[in-house]
Design a protein around this motif. Structure first.
Motif, PDB file in Angstrom:
ATOM      1  N   GLN A 240       0.738  -1.200   0.112  1.00  0.00           N
ATOM      2  CA  GLN A 240       0.081   0.038   0.023  1.00  0.00           C
ATOM      3  C   GLN A 240       0.735   1.209  -0.029  1.00  0.00           C
ATOM      4  O   GLN A 240       1.909   1.385   0.855  1.00  0.00           O
ATOM      5  N   ALA A 241       0.417   2.171  -0.903  1.00  0.00           N
ATOM      6  CA  ALA A 241       1.224   3.399  -0.853  1.00  0.00           C
ATOM      7  C   ALA A 241       0.323   4.611  -0.612  1.00  0.00           C
ATOM      8  O   ALA A 241      -0.952   4.456  -1.022  1.00  0.00           O
ATOM      9  N   GLU A 242       0.652   5.712  -0.037  1.00  0.00           N
ATOM     10  CA  GLU A 242      -0.224   6.699   0.507  1.00  0.00           C
ATOM     11  C   GLU A 242       0.395   8.093   0.235  1.00  0.00           C
ATOM     12  O   GLU A 242       1.378   8.226   0.416  1.00  0.00           O
ATOM     13  N   MET A 243      -0.699   8.967   0.108  1.00  0.00           N
ATOM     14  CA  MET A 243      -0.188  10.413  -0.146  1.00  0.00           C
ATOM     15  C   MET A 243      -0.955  11.224   0.995  1.00  0.00           C
ATOM     16  O   MET A 243      -2.269  11.324   0.609  1.00  0.00           O
ATOM     17  N   LEU A 244      -0.505  11.598   2.120  1.00  0.00           N
ATOM     18  CA  LEU A 244      -1.354  12.227   3.241  1.00  0.00           C
ATOM     19  C   LEU A 244      -0.704  13.539   3.357  1.00  0.00           C
ATOM     20  O   LEU A 244       0.311  14.019   3.385  1.00  0.00           O
ATOM     21  N   PHE A 245      -1.906  14.649   3.373  1.00  0.00           N
ATOM     22  CA  PHE A 245      -1.489  15.781   4.019  1.00  0.00           C
ATOM     23  C   PHE A 245      -1.895  16.225   5.373  1.00  0.00           C
ATOM     24  O   PHE A 245      -2.887  15.527   6.088  1.00  0.00           O
ATOM     25  N   THR A 246      -0.866  16.601   6.212  1.00  0.00           N
ATOM     26  CA  THR A 246      -0.902  16.886   7.698  1.00  0.00           C
ATOM     27  C   THR A 246      -0.180  18.132   7.794  1.00  0.00           C
ATOM     28  O   THR A 246       0.549  18.699   7.129  1.00  0.00           O
ATOM     29  N   TRP A 247      -0.211  18.526   9.386  1.00  0.00           N
ATOM     30  CA  TRP A 247       0.459  19.637   9.907  1.00  0.00           C
ATOM     31  C   TRP A 247       0.548  19.289  11.334  1.00  0.00           C
ATOM     32  O   TRP A 247       0.182  18.294  11.926  1.00  0.00           O
ATOM     33  N   ASP A 248       1.488  20.264  11.595  1.00  0.00           N
ATOM     34  CA  ASP A 248       2.061  19.967  13.067  1.00  0.00           C
ATOM     35  C   ASP A 248       1.902  21.445  14.031  1.00  0.00           C
ATOM     36  O   ASP A 248       2.311  22.386  13.434  1.00  0.00           O
ATOM     37  N   SER A 277       3.038  19.617   5.796  1.00  0.00           N
ATOM     38  CA  SER A 277       3.787  18.683   5.225  1.00  0.00           C
ATOM     39  C   SER A 277       3.175  17.686   4.407  1.00  0.00           C
ATOM     40  O   SER A 277       1.771  17.447   4.788  1.00  0.00           O
ATOM     41  N   ILE A 278       3.923  16.954   3.671  1.00  0.00           N
ATOM     42  CA  ILE A 278       3.132  15.799   2.712  1.00  0.00           C
ATOM     43  C   ILE A 278       3.742  14.621   3.343  1.00  0.00           C
ATOM     44  O   ILE A 278       5.119  14.674   3.105  1.00  0.00           O
ATOM     45  N   MET A 279       3.087  13.558   3.691  1.00  0.00           N
ATOM     46  CA  MET A 279       3.516  12.105   4.084  1.00  0.00           C
ATOM     47  C   MET A 279       3.461  11.280   3.165  1.00  0.00           C
ATOM     48  O   MET A 279       2.092  11.202   2.521  1.00  0.00           O
ATOM     49  N   LEU A 280       4.479  10.380   2.529  1.00  0.00           N
ATOM     50  CA  LEU A 280       4.116   9.341   1.687  1.00  0.00           C
ATOM     51  C   LEU A 280       4.587   7.860   2.475  1.00  0.00           C
ATOM     52  O   LEU A 280       5.733   7.327   2.249  1.00  0.00           O
ATOM     53  N   PRO A 281       3.629   7.418   3.049  1.00  0.00           N
ATOM     54  CA  PRO A 281       3.704   5.972   3.652  1.00  0.00           C
ATOM     55  C   PRO A 281       3.972   4.924   2.463  1.00  0.00           C
ATOM     56  O   PRO A 281       3.017   5.004   1.655  1.00  0.00           O
ATOM     57  N   LEU A 282       4.890   3.827   2.789  1.00  0.00           N
ATOM     58  CA  LEU A 282       5.068   2.663   1.720  1.00  0.00           C
ATOM     59  C   LEU A 282       4.840   1.504   2.897  1.00  0.00           C
ATOM     60  O   LEU A 282       5.691   1.361   3.969  1.00  0.00           O
ATOM     61  N   LEU A 283       3.662   0.954   2.765  1.00  0.00           N
ATOM     62  CA  LEU A 283       3.345  -0.335   3.751  1.00  0.00           C
ATOM     63  C   LEU A 283       3.244  -1.627   3.166  1.00  0.00           C
ATOM     64  O   LEU A 283       2.601  -1.836   2.165  1.00  0.00           O
TER      65      LEU A 283
END
Length: 398
Positions: A240-248, A277-283
């Protein structure tokens, strides 16, 4: 502009007490577990209409037409034969039920659903004289009561009831062998697909620890959401590949001096940095399916990309600013659990995961006023989200 000192970090003892209070609160653990398992809730309603609590399909057996004594004898034999199959649960439909509704005993037509409520299949039939002397036959019809269609019909020819009874179990088994059932490893309508595309969104409780701290000095609940694509690799494994928008939101609370150098004027203030930021998880996911729910423990890594500059604000002074930021190692790890249940054309997804950065984030704000160093922290976070996924290209079962 008045000079200020950096807002002091929360003392370690106070931070530890806060974290112990939050993490030790049973209510938080209960809410996180409930949120993750909420897609499972529809699966807790029992066996569903048409099935008993042992998971066996219910078969409504209607009275047989024809000569009364012979019909009663064969009715008992048919009921026993259905129960002997063990996959089905018989239910007697009496003449009283038909008479109350003003209906005749059905034979070659499906019974109305009001006569056989809550059953999955129905058996009708009768005993009739044959074309030759001393010849009779028992004919049975098996109906699918989900859509009131005939599954199969056949008859048994006999001359003497005692000779015909031993053949009844074979006739019943032959009729029921024409039922085409879905794989028991998949719930009704569940289809494994080679490709899944979906969205998910939720909250992420983040903790921020500086290199000088042994426990987090700041924390915040932030947003996390975006798109994901899953590709089936093996029967139980998918990528699974994701593209997530988030902030801190990094917030430090403490006492600061807002007076000039020769005047000490302390105030209680909040110092807040907001970074997008943009997070790009590879699971990698291990897919374990029950009849209704799929559980997918997963693990992997992610990269993240800073977006623009951080937004800075200090209250109550109202001081604002924008500062560049960078990450020593813009990667991290993630582990978690996903649950999924069939709903409409796709799947409702529940996701809970823990993630942590490999490197430190640095906000380059040492030039503002009399700050002696940049803001540096490392993130850790517990995320929980809900989503929906569509499947494409069904997997053909062998």
């Amino acid at each position: 502009m008045n000079n200020t000192n950096r807002v002091s970090r929360t003392p370690r003892s106070i931070t530890a007490k806060c974290l112990n209070r939050i993490l030790g609160d049973g209510r938080l653990a209960f809410l996180v577990i409930l949120f993750t398992l909420c897609p499972m809730l529809p699966a807790q309603n029992g066996s569903g209409e048409g099935f008993d609590y042992d998971g066996r399909a219910i078969v409504g057996i209607l009275p047989l037409t024809g000569e009364e004594d012979a019909a009663d004898i064969f009715y008992e034999a048919v009921t026993a034969a259905v129960d002997r199959l063990q996959k089905y649960s018989s239910r007697d439909i009496t003449l009283d039920t038909l008479q109350v509704l003003g209906l005749e005993i059905p034979t070659d037509m499906p019974p109305v659903k009001e006569v056989v409520p809550g059953v999955r299949y129905a058996l009708t039939g009768g005993v009739y004289p044959g074309n030759n002397a001393n010849e009779y036959y028992l004919q049975l019809w098996l109906w699918n009561m989900v859509n009131s269609t005939m599954i199969y019909t056949d008859d048994l020819v006999y001359q003497d009831i005692e000779e015909g009874l031993p053949a009844v179990p074979g006739l019943v088994e032959w009729l029921f062998s024409h039922i085409i059932e879905k794989s028991e490893s998949e719930p009704d309508g569940w289809k494994e697909t080679w490709l899944s595309v979906g969205v998910r969104a939720g909250g992420s409780q983040r903790w921020y620890t500086t290199p000088k701290e042994t426990s987090p000095g700041a924390q915040a609940l932030n947003f996390e959401g975006g798109l994901f694509v899953a590709v089936r690799m093996l029967s139980l494994l998918s990528f699974q590949a994701e593209m997530l928008f988030t902030w801190d939101n990094v917030v430090y609370r403490g006492v600061t001096d807002i007076g000039p150098e020769e005047v000490y004027d302390p105030v209680l203030a909040n110092e807040k940095h907001t970074a997008y930021s943009i997070m790009l998880p590879l699971l990698l996911k291990l897919n374990l399916a029950t009849n209704r729910v799929r559980f997918s423990p997963f693990a992997g890594v992610y990269a993240f990309i800073p977006l623009g500059e951080t937004e800075y604000r200090m209250n109550p002074t109202g001081q604002e600013g924008d500062y560049s930021w960078s990450v020593s190692v813009p990667m991290g790890f993630a582990v978690g659990l996903e649950t999924a249940i069939k709903a409409g054309p796709g799947l409702i997804i529940g996701d809970i995961r823990y993630s942590g950065d490999f490197g430190d984030t640095t906000i380059h704000d040492s030039s503002v006023q009399r700050l002696r160093e940049d803001t540096v922290y490392r993130r850790g976070g517990l995320s929980f989200s809900l989503g929906y996924a569509f499947g494409f290209i069904n997997v053909k079962k062998r």
